[in-house]
Design a protein around this motif. Structure first.
Motif, PDB file in Angstrom:
ATOM      1  N   THR A 268       0.827  -1.204   0.000  1.00  0.00           N
ATOM      2  CA  THR A 268       0.000   0.000   0.000  1.00  0.00           C
ATOM      3  C   THR A 268       0.862   1.254   0.000  1.00  0.00           C
ATOM      4  OG1 THR A 268      -1.786  -1.133   1.170  1.00  0.00           O
ATOM      5  CG2 THR A 268      -1.794   1.273   1.239  1.00  0.00           C
ATOM      6  N   LEU A 269       0.518   2.194  -0.875  1.00  0.00           N
ATOM      7  CA  LEU A 269       1.131   3.512  -0.855  1.00  0.00           C
ATOM      8  C   LEU A 269       0.237   4.459  -0.061  1.00  0.00           C
ATOM      9  CD1 LEU A 269       2.339   3.946  -4.556  1.00  0.00           C
ATOM     10  CD2 LEU A 269       3.588   3.012  -2.604  1.00  0.00           C
ATOM     11  N   TYR A 270       0.871   5.422   0.629  1.00  0.00           N
ATOM     12  CA  TYR A 270       0.145   6.360   1.485  1.00  0.00           C
ATOM     13  C   TYR A 270       0.398   7.799   1.042  1.00  0.00           C
ATOM     14  CZ  TYR A 270      -0.275   2.344   4.603  1.00  0.00           C
ATOM     15  OH  TYR A 270      -0.554   1.118   5.131  1.00  0.00           O
ATOM     16  N   LEU A 271      -0.625   8.632   1.210  1.00  0.00           N
ATOM     17  CA  LEU A 271      -0.478  10.073   1.074  1.00  0.00           C
ATOM     18  C   LEU A 271      -0.270  10.635   2.474  1.00  0.00           C
ATOM     19  CD1 LEU A 271      -3.267  11.148  -1.457  1.00  0.00           C
ATOM     20  CD2 LEU A 271      -0.813  10.963  -1.875  1.00  0.00           C
ATOM     21  N   ALA A 272       0.859  11.272   2.703  1.00  0.00           N
ATOM     22  CA  ALA A 272       1.196  11.768   4.040  1.00  0.00           C
ATOM     23  C   ALA A 272       1.350  13.284   4.021  1.00  0.00           C
ATOM     24  CB  ALA A 272       2.489  11.127   4.540  1.00  0.00           C
ATOM     25  N   VAL A 273       0.821  13.942   5.069  1.00  0.00           N
ATOM     26  CA  VAL A 273       0.947  15.391   5.267  1.00  0.00           C
ATOM     27  C   VAL A 273       1.235  15.644   6.737  1.00  0.00           C
ATOM     28  CG1 VAL A 273      -0.592  16.010   3.346  1.00  0.00           C
ATOM     29  CG2 VAL A 273      -1.537  15.641   5.643  1.00  0.00           C
ATOM     30  N   ARG A 274       1.661  16.867   7.057  1.00  0.00           N
ATOM     31  CA  ARG A 274       1.844  17.247   8.458  1.00  0.00           C
ATOM     32  C   ARG A 274       0.499  17.616   9.070  1.00  0.00           C
ATOM     33  NH1 ARG A 274       5.232  20.066   6.052  1.00  0.00           N
ATOM     34  NH2 ARG A 274       4.218  22.047   6.499  1.00  0.00           N
ATOM     35  N   ARG A 275       0.258  17.154  10.288  1.00  0.00           N
ATOM     36  CA  ARG A 275      -1.004  17.470  10.961  1.00  0.00           C
ATOM     37  C   ARG A 275      -1.148  18.968  11.209  1.00  0.00           C
ATOM     38  NH1 ARG A 275      -3.485  12.876  12.860  1.00  0.00           N
ATOM     39  NH2 ARG A 275      -2.175  11.018  13.094  1.00  0.00           N
ATOM     40  N   SER A 276      -0.037  19.642  11.495  1.00  0.00           N
ATOM     41  CA  SER A 276      -0.082  21.048  11.888  1.00  0.00           C
ATOM     42  C   SER A 276       0.085  22.001  10.710  1.00  0.00           C
ATOM     43  CB  SER A 276       1.016  21.338  12.917  1.00  0.00           C
ATOM     44  OG  SER A 276       2.302  21.068  12.353  1.00  0.00           O
ATOM     45  N   ALA A 277       0.122  21.480   9.498  1.00  0.00           N
ATOM     46  CA  ALA A 277       0.361  22.341   8.341  1.00  0.00           C
ATOM     47  C   ALA A 277      -0.783  23.330   8.160  1.00  0.00           C
ATOM     48  CB  ALA A 277       0.522  21.504   7.083  1.00  0.00           C
ATOM     49  N   PRO A 278      -0.494  24.602   7.870  1.00  0.00           N
ATOM     50  CA  PRO A 278      -1.558  25.563   7.594  1.00  0.00           C
ATOM     51  C   PRO A 278      -2.287  25.207   6.311  1.00  0.00           C
ATOM     52  CG  PRO A 278       0.578  26.493   7.050  1.00  0.00           C
ATOM     53  CD  PRO A 278       0.854  25.192   7.741  1.00  0.00           C
ATOM     54  N   ALA A 279      -3.512  25.686   6.199  1.00  0.00           N
ATOM     55  CA  ALA A 279      -4.302  25.396   5.004  1.00  0.00           C
ATOM     56  C   ALA A 279      -3.570  25.879   3.754  1.00  0.00           C
ATOM     57  CB  ALA A 279      -5.664  26.069   5.105  1.00  0.00           C
ATOM     58  N   ASN A 280      -3.465  25.018   2.786  1.00  0.00           N
ATOM     59  CA  ASN A 280      -2.821  25.336   1.513  1.00  0.00           C
ATOM     60  C   ASN A 280      -3.708  24.791   0.414  1.00  0.00           C
ATOM     61  OD1 ASN A 280      -1.255  25.134  -0.911  1.00  0.00           O
ATOM     62  ND2 ASN A 280       0.629  25.243   0.294  1.00  0.00           N
ATOM     63  N   SER A 281      -4.380  25.680  -0.310  1.00  0.00           N
ATOM     64  CA  SER A 281      -5.360  25.239  -1.301  1.00  0.00           C
ATOM     65  C   SER A 281      -4.714  24.407  -2.389  1.00  0.00           C
ATOM     66  CB  SER A 281      -6.077  26.443  -1.906  1.00  0.00           C
ATOM     67  OG  SER A 281      -5.155  27.338  -2.502  1.00  0.00           O
ATOM     68  N   ALA A 282      -3.479  24.728  -2.759  1.00  0.00           N
ATOM     69  CA  ALA A 282      -2.811  23.969  -3.816  1.00  0.00           C
ATOM     70  C   ALA A 282      -2.548  22.537  -3.370  1.00  0.00           C
ATOM     71  CB  ALA A 282      -1.505  24.654  -4.217  1.00  0.00           C
ATOM     72  N   VAL A 283      -2.118  22.343  -2.115  1.00  0.00           N
ATOM     73  CA  VAL A 283      -1.888  21.005  -1.591  1.00  0.00           C
ATOM     74  C   VAL A 283      -3.202  20.226  -1.540  1.00  0.00           C
ATOM     75  CG1 VAL A 283      -1.140  19.660   0.413  1.00  0.00           C
ATOM     76  CG2 VAL A 283       0.154  21.680  -0.294  1.00  0.00           C
ATOM     77  N   THR A 284      -4.266  20.905  -1.126  1.00  0.00           N
ATOM     78  CA  THR A 284      -5.573  20.260  -1.067  1.00  0.00           C
ATOM     79  C   THR A 284      -6.017  19.799  -2.444  1.00  0.00           C
ATOM     80  OG1 THR A 284      -6.222  21.598   0.847  1.00  0.00           O
ATOM     81  CG2 THR A 284      -7.988  20.592  -0.439  1.00  0.00           C
ATOM     82  N   VAL A 285      -5.857  20.659  -3.435  1.00  0.00           N
ATOM     83  CA  VAL A 285      -6.240  20.300  -4.798  1.00  0.00           C
ATOM     84  C   VAL A 285      -5.387  19.137  -5.301  1.00  0.00           C
ATOM     85  CG1 VAL A 285      -6.288  21.117  -7.198  1.00  0.00           C
ATOM     86  CG2 VAL A 285      -7.153  22.568  -5.354  1.00  0.00           C
ATOM     87  N   LEU A 286      -4.092  19.150  -4.997  1.00  0.00           N
ATOM     88  CA  LEU A 286      -3.215  18.066  -5.441  1.00  0.00           C
ATOM     89  C   LEU A 286      -3.623  16.749  -4.800  1.00  0.00           C
ATOM     90  CD1 LEU A 286      -0.799  16.849  -6.836  1.00  0.00           C
ATOM     91  CD2 LEU A 286       0.658  17.731  -4.996  1.00  0.00           C
ATOM     92  N   ARG A 287      -3.921  16.756  -3.510  1.00  0.00           N
ATOM     93  CA  ARG A 287      -4.341  15.515  -2.847  1.00  0.00           C
ATOM     94  C   ARG A 287      -5.582  14.947  -3.504  1.00  0.00           C
ATOM     95  NH1 ARG A 287      -4.765  16.581   3.492  1.00  0.00           N
ATOM     96  NH2 ARG A 287      -5.243  14.359   3.523  1.00  0.00           N
ATOM     97  N   GLU A 288      -6.544  15.804  -3.807  1.00  0.00           N
ATOM     98  CA  GLU A 288      -7.769  15.328  -4.442  1.00  0.00           C
ATOM     99  C   GLU A 288      -7.493  14.818  -5.851  1.00  0.00           C
ATOM    100  OE1 GLU A 288     -11.597  14.192  -5.104  1.00  0.00           O
ATOM    101  OE2 GLU A 288     -10.598  14.710  -3.210  1.00  0.00           O
ATOM    102  N   ALA A 289      -6.610  15.499  -6.579  1.00  0.00           N
ATOM    103  CA  ALA A 289      -6.269  15.045  -7.934  1.00  0.00           C
ATOM    104  C   ALA A 289      -5.599  13.679  -7.899  1.00  0.00           C
ATOM    105  CB  ALA A 289      -5.365  16.067  -8.618  1.00  0.00           C
ATOM    106  N   LEU A 290      -4.714  13.448  -6.924  1.00  0.00           N
ATOM    107  CA  LEU A 290      -4.065  12.147  -6.798  1.00  0.00           C
ATOM    108  C   LEU A 290      -5.074  11.074  -6.397  1.00  0.00           C
ATOM    109  CD1 LEU A 290      -0.728  13.188  -5.059  1.00  0.00           C
ATOM    110  CD2 LEU A 290      -0.975  12.233  -7.359  1.00  0.00           C
TER     111      LEU A 290
END
Length: 300
Positions: A268-290
């Motif tokens: 299994t591959l995982y998508l990992a982010v930092r829990r404390s990361a500030p909101a970043n719309s570009a990161v959010t869009v990328l996660r959804e695209a992936l």
């Protein structure tokens, strides 16, 4: 019936996972988004999200509503000429294995740049990339191991399927009946092409399927699975590779699948982010695209 504006806001919040990220994508203030969401919840008669310190979590009612209306909202936006995402701007720092980045992630990342996002892609091993993510040197990591660091959040993303492949000439030296009855002995004469001297992928396959380490001689070591495949096609030996890497060579007949287990070993591959990361719309869009791309891949 709720208005299209309220449903559009709801869909963006549902996809973004936070009010702040949705407000950036919509071009609204966060209080405006919160107000629209409150009006929709009042009209429907139930809460749609649970607010947390890291964003919002959809209720079962929100998940059901999203499944009913998301496609219709997207279709209406397209019909009205608003299917293009707004410019996002900013930078996304993503880390992944070189093979996955090249063959799978790059098309998704290239599409993101059309929305004004600058992409910084880092190639490396999972442990190193996750350490960089925890240290705020990356925003998102596609990891082949599940993160254990308390500062990181990970979600299962997609499964890799592993295949034992060989060049045709070597495959013909294996006796099929012996392979069924004594697989380790039947394969023992075949040289190995490996990603590392410790045989991380090959060793796991042998243990999963045959119950022991491979006794085979090691012929070739190269730390890129695409180069491993090339060495196999050139006759250097046999190897175990993710299906998405081996598939073109299998389809062309350059390599053959040497062993067909009842259920191929998976990772299994995982998508990992930092829990404390500030909101970043570009990161959010990328996660959804992936995530959307993974649904098309089904299994790598």
């Amino acid at each position: 019936m709720p208005s299209l504006d309220l449903l559009l806001t709801f869909v963006e919040v549902y996809r973004a996972g936070s009010l702040s990220a949705a407000s950036q994508r919509l071009g609204f203030t966060q209080p405006a988004v919160s107000g629209q969401l409150a009006r929709l919840e009042e009209q429907i008669g139930e809460p749609l999200f649970v607010r947390t310190s890291r964003g919002v979590t959809p209720t079962p009612g929100a998940t059901a509503l999203a499944s009913r209306v998301s496609g219709h909202v997207d279709g209406l936006r397209k019909a009205l000429g608003s299917s293009e995402e707004p410019l996002l701007g900013g930078t996304v720092r993503i880390g992944a294995a070189a093979e996955f980045m090249t063959l799978c992630a790059t098309p998704v990342l290239a599409d993101l740049t059309r929305h004004g996002v600058q992409v910084h892609a880092v190639l490396g091993l999972a442990d190193d990339l996750l350490a960089a993510l925890a240290a705020d040197r990356l925003d998102l990591v596609v990891s082949s191991i599940r993160p254990t660091h308390d500062a990181l959040h990970a979600e299962a993303f997609v499964d890799e399927q592993f295949l034992l492949v060989a060049p045709p000439d070597m495959a013909r030296t294996v006796d099929p009946e012996r392979l069924r009855n004594e697989p380790v002995a039947a394969l023992a004469h075949l040289p190995l092409v490996a990603y590392a001297e410790e045989l991380p992928i090959i060793r796991r396959y042998w243990r999963s399927e045959f119950g022991r380490r491979p006794p085979n001689p090691l012929a070739f070591v190269v730390s890129d699975l695409r180069a491993v495949l090339e060495a196999v096609t050139r006759g250097a030996g046999v190897s175990v590779l993710p299906r998405y890497i081996a598939l073109p060579a299998l389809q062309s007949g350059k390599v053959l699948q040497l062993h067909e287990p009842e259920a191929a070993p998976l990772n299994t591959l995982y998508l990992a982010v930092r829990r404390s990361a500030p909101a970043n719309s570009a990161v959010t869009v990328l996660r959804e695209a992936l995530r959307q791309a993974a649904r098309r891949w089904d299994m790598l």
